[in-house]
Design a protein around this motif. Structure first.
Motif, PDB file in Angstrom:
ATOM      1  N   ILE A   2       0.902  -1.360   0.061  1.00  0.00           N
ATOM      2  CA  ILE A   2      -0.036  -0.099   0.053  1.00  0.00           C
ATOM      3  C   ILE A   2       0.752   1.384  -0.030  1.00  0.00           C
ATOM      4  CG2 ILE A   2      -1.582   1.326   1.377  1.00  0.00           C
ATOM      5  CD1 ILE A   2      -3.350  -1.189   1.740  1.00  0.00           C
ATOM      6  N   PRO A   3       1.750   1.349   0.975  1.00  0.00           N
ATOM      7  CA  PRO A   3       2.766   2.596   0.754  1.00  0.00           C
ATOM      8  C   PRO A   3       3.185   2.913  -0.565  1.00  0.00           C
ATOM      9  CG  PRO A   3       3.393   1.175   2.335  1.00  0.00           C
ATOM     10  CD  PRO A   3       2.120   0.559   1.952  1.00  0.00           C
ATOM     11  N   GLU A   4       3.606   1.588  -0.868  1.00  0.00           N
ATOM     12  CA  GLU A   4       4.323   1.626  -2.503  1.00  0.00           C
ATOM     13  C   GLU A   4       3.451   2.444  -3.479  1.00  0.00           C
ATOM     14  OE1 GLU A   4       7.338   0.015  -2.843  1.00  0.00           O
ATOM     15  OE2 GLU A   4       7.744   0.037  -4.865  1.00  0.00           O
ATOM     16  N   ILE A   5       2.226   2.248  -3.470  1.00  0.00           N
ATOM     17  CA  ILE A   5       1.146   2.818  -4.577  1.00  0.00           C
ATOM     18  C   ILE A   5       0.832   4.233  -4.066  1.00  0.00           C
ATOM     19  CG2 ILE A   5      -0.855   2.373  -5.572  1.00  0.00           C
ATOM     20  CD1 ILE A   5       0.999   0.328  -6.188  1.00  0.00           C
ATOM     21  N   PHE A   6       0.714   4.227  -2.806  1.00  0.00           N
ATOM     22  CA  PHE A   6       0.289   5.368  -2.248  1.00  0.00           C
ATOM     23  C   PHE A   6       0.870   6.734  -2.610  1.00  0.00           C
ATOM     24  CE2 PHE A   6      -4.218   5.228  -0.236  1.00  0.00           C
ATOM     25  CZ  PHE A   6      -4.578   3.770  -0.889  1.00  0.00           C
ATOM     26  N   THR A   7       2.229   6.202  -2.220  1.00  0.00           N
ATOM     27  CA  THR A   7       3.162   7.351  -2.027  1.00  0.00           C
ATOM     28  C   THR A   7       4.014   7.920  -3.424  1.00  0.00           C
ATOM     29  OG1 THR A   7       5.225   5.877  -1.709  1.00  0.00           O
ATOM     30  CG2 THR A   7       4.082   6.545   0.421  1.00  0.00           C
ATOM     31  N   LYS A   8       3.366   7.246  -4.460  1.00  0.00           N
ATOM     32  CA  LYS A   8       3.882   7.707  -5.769  1.00  0.00           C
ATOM     33  C   LYS A   8       3.601   9.271  -5.851  1.00  0.00           C
ATOM     34  CE  LYS A   8       4.222   3.604  -8.563  1.00  0.00           C
ATOM     35  NZ  LYS A   8       3.476   2.698  -9.473  1.00  0.00           N
ATOM     36  N   THR A   9       2.341   9.674  -5.730  1.00  0.00           N
ATOM     37  CA  THR A   9       1.997  10.931  -5.674  1.00  0.00           C
ATOM     38  C   THR A   9       2.105  11.890  -4.453  1.00  0.00           C
ATOM     39  OG1 THR A   9      -0.435  10.417  -5.305  1.00  0.00           O
ATOM     40  CG2 THR A   9       0.284  10.373  -7.522  1.00  0.00           C
ATOM     41  N   MET A  10       2.619  11.172  -3.500  1.00  0.00           N
ATOM     42  CA  MET A  10       2.746  12.191  -2.358  1.00  0.00           C
ATOM     43  C   MET A  10       3.935  12.961  -2.165  1.00  0.00           C
ATOM     44  SD  MET A  10       1.572   9.762   1.054  1.00  0.00           S
ATOM     45  CE  MET A  10      -0.195   8.813   1.315  1.00  0.00           C
ATOM     46  N   THR A  11       3.671  13.741  -1.165  1.00  0.00           N
ATOM     47  CA  THR A  11       4.888  14.883  -0.946  1.00  0.00           C
ATOM     48  C   THR A  11       5.995  13.954  -0.307  1.00  0.00           C
ATOM     49  OG1 THR A  11       3.972  15.741   1.053  1.00  0.00           O
ATOM     50  CG2 THR A  11       3.663  16.892  -1.009  1.00  0.00           C
ATOM     51  N   LYS A  12       7.245  14.346  -0.039  1.00  0.00           N
ATOM     52  CA  LYS A  12       8.151  13.354   0.784  1.00  0.00           C
ATOM     53  C   LYS A  12       7.794  13.788   2.286  1.00  0.00           C
ATOM     54  CE  LYS A  12      13.170  12.956   0.090  1.00  0.00           C
ATOM     55  NZ  LYS A  12      14.172  13.543  -0.171  1.00  0.00           N
ATOM     56  N   ASN A  13       7.057  14.616   2.709  1.00  0.00           N
ATOM     57  CA  ASN A  13       6.421  14.520   4.025  1.00  0.00           C
ATOM     58  C   ASN A  13       5.487  13.588   4.186  1.00  0.00           C
ATOM     59  OD1 ASN A  13       7.036  16.030   6.548  1.00  0.00           O
ATOM     60  ND2 ASN A  13       5.577  17.285   6.357  1.00  0.00           N
TER      61      ASN A  13
END
Lengths: 352, 352, 352
Positions: C142-153
């Motif tokens: 889940i983090p792999e997919i979700f963080t693709k468009t997330m900011t670093k923070n």
């Protein structure tokens, strides 16, 4: 049934030869070739079966494993020779999907219309589940992801490495099943009763001659069949992918399909499942890696890297089969579920 | 419990009407609408239950299947009418996640605090596992991958094809469960004892009138609710995705959630699982494809293509539920695992 | 075996100190460090075991869980301090793969050469399957997919949230196993017979001193080991990824590997599986999230986001183990399947 196939062979082979020389229309030839191959395949199946009965279960198992997908192997080799890597990968995908969803689905469905609950050896089901997970998911998904950033050469090296591991494990599985753990996981006396029925249809010599002649004929027709793909695709608006996944897969496995469904109707689910899932494993763990290795001798080498739609359909088909077969029981609805998955994939490949 | 819901309906419906006409603040209206819908949904549930008891298990099963997700269907239709395709897909995702992880998780956890081991029909568990694999994984993952390179028109055609197959298989599943294999997979005499308790709460006529009135009221409130999404999202910093996945899903399913947990606490795990997993399957195999088909009549048609985060959460949730439920046993820790997965996904959608 | 490890410690530790000060060649130092850590790890394992026997099963279980992966944790902390986030994530991946495929594979294979069928507690198998699905698949995919468009923070916030949930559920799993459901799922009297054998090798005081000294020594050697990675990688043409996934993982888990295989050879499959799968779960649900939280104190914070090859290998390895172990039975072929998967992944990481 056998008589029809005999007639088809004696009509189809000459027609194929004449038609090829006369340059009949590609579409007509395509149809003649397909029917002839299906009929020849049934002869190869009966010859192999006769040899297997004589040779005993160990060598027989090996024979079945080797010749079971011979037609597909032959078609694929001619396609490789033409550099049609896309068609080969697509037809491997089609075999996996066809066996796992269409053959098993029809078997479970047709068998389930007659019997409320049908069962097969639960140990075999689990053994097959592990191999499906390995052969279809581990061995096919990993090169897909890893080779994205690899050079062409490393991609090929990786494909060769995986192919050797796949074939080795496939042979180990035969050794496990036929030698070290033969009869260890029997749940009942089905095995015995099955042995009683087994009498070779043809003598060894006759079987060998028929096998050799049919194989030669298949090779001849297959080579010509491959040449019709382009014009047939254009005529019907079919993509290379669709031809490989649906048409070649159905032609290459038609004889097996019929047997599996008949067995399910006779409530011999062990055999029906063995044909459907066993064929899938043969394709994924033996035919596919063998073609990768053979392709090294051809002008264009074939890496073990499917397109994403091919990969995803195989992975989801394997997961569905693992979930459905894991209890060693089937019913008509489980068959319907597998068929529904096949239709979804078929529409997808058609539209792609 | 029922008295509270009755009070909420008699306060909430007039407040909704008045508030809408007076143009109260969106946030206040949003809260009033949500509570009113939850209360109305409990009436719809009781009315359906009463009708189901009278109609007998076959038609009753059909009724439950059709009206069980009626509220969600109504909200979604109004959202579709506004062209809010993103919200609809998100709320479908939220229903799947909410039922599989939150409802089942709370049921297993709360039930597990009282009983060390709780069990439910293992055949149902396997039947549901196969359907989860088909409905959530095969039918949702394949269009995601295939439509990447398709034209908009083909994407829609593919979505329609899959939707028809999903609904057909869903009806086949009902036919399997209620007709051909009714009672085939019983493990004990629970079924009998359950029948004894069943007496309709309301007469058929009263139930029909309440069902009609509640449905109308839900429709009215839902239409207005959809209009508040934008301002509420801005006020709280919630994305369309978060509103759909978390808020709409919880509002749309609140009544069912309560029932499932109460059943688990009474050790009636068969019913709790039926509500949680059965609802998931209804949403994935009936509500979602029905909305795709209905959307063809609206200005913006909805393809069956989720965003990647939506797809991955549904796929992993389904895999987790299949793994956990496959033995037909639950305990508090299995509930905690499902809840932990829900929290991870909730944080993810909030941050997205 | 123990004598060899004792000799290696008394030779390796002084050599490590001398070599570090004398600036011997990196490759020589790398080899010395690795062997010394393996030898020290065996001492830590024996000390923990002795303490666990005295402390009783509950605290003992906690001790094993905490110190079982201490060596890895120490190496990783020093790598984090150097900002080598890639190496840390790779070595976590390597631990998961090493335990699930190499350790379990060798155990099943070696045990299976002696015994035709080996079995272990099927309830533990299912419990572990659920946790593998949660810890490796839900929490890592889940983090792999979700963080693709997330900011670093946001990526970091999400990682911290998931890490807290993972550690909480891991502690809940210990509580479930050691307190609320201790002995609930026993299938036979193995537990009793196991208790008879357990006598602490060392007294509490001696064990504590050895544990402290060995931990200090491991910390010292690990810090220096981390500094050799770069030159060793260059010398052998190994990538950071390959060093992390294969080398660090094997060094960090060597002692446990040996124990698991010996147990399998003695037909104590419950312990062998507990070491292999239990260690995997420790790494995924305790060590990995703990490192994410600890990394907040270092200059470069580590998000819980693996590379795609790392993720896919862990996911497929977990699926393979779940499928193979779910029946609570093993044989040599299942071991061979796991090993074949490890080889495919090893070649892949080498070529990457």
């Amino acid at each position: 049934m056998n008589k029809i196939f005999t007639a088809l062979v004696f009509i189809g082979v000459p027609l194929s030869v004449v038609g090829t020389f006369m340059h009949w229309s590609s579409i007509l030839l395509f149809i003649i070739y397909c029917i002839t191959i299906i009929a020849l395949a049934s002869f190869m199946g009966r010859a192999t079966e006769s040899l297997a009965v004589v040779a005993g279960p160990r060598i027989g198992g090996l024979l079945n494993a080797t010749f079971g997908n011979a037609v597909e192997l032959i078609i694929s080799i001619f396609a490789l020779k033409e550099g049609l890597i896309g068609v080969v990968l697509a037809s491997l995908t089609g075999s996996v999907l066809g066996n796992l969803l269409l053959v098993a689905g029809l078997s479970f469905f047709v068998g389930g219309l007659k019997y409320k609950r049908q069962s097969f050896n639960v140990f075999d089901a689990r053994h097959n589940s592990g191999l499906l997970m390995f052969g279809v998911i581990v061995a096919f998904v990993i090169p897909e992801i890893f080779t994205k950033t690899m050079t062409k050469n490393d991609t090929l090296n990786f494909s060769v490495g995986i192919s050797i591991i796949l074939i080795t494990l496939y042979l180990a599985a035969l050794f496990f099943k036929l030698v070290t753990h033969r009869g260890v996981y029997l749940t009942d006396d089905k095995n015995e009763s099955r042995n009683h029925e087994e009498e070779p249809e043809w003598g060894t010599r006759k079987a060998l001659i028929i096998l050799a002649l049919a194989t030669l004929a298949v090779a001849y027709v297959s080579e010509n069949l491959v040449h019709t793909f382009e014009s047939v695709g254009e005529a019907f608006g079919w993509s290379e992918l669709f031809i490989g996944v649906v048409i070649v897969a159905i032609v290459g496995n038609a004889a097996e399909h019929a047997t599996a469904i008949i067995m399910a109707y006779k409530n011999k689910m062990d055999i029906a499942v063995e044909i459907a899932v066993g064929s899938t494993l043969q394709v994924a763990m033996f035919v596919a890696p063998l073609l990768v290795l053979l392709s090294l001798m051809f002008p264009v080498a074939m890496p073990l890297v499917f397109t994403l739609p091919e990969l995803i359909t195989m992975v989801t088909a394997a997961l569905l089969m693992i979930t459905i077969s894991n209890d060693g029981e089937t019913n008509w609805f489980e068959g319907a579920t597998l068929l529904a998955a096949y239709f979804i994939m078929g529409i997808g490949f058609y539209l792609l």
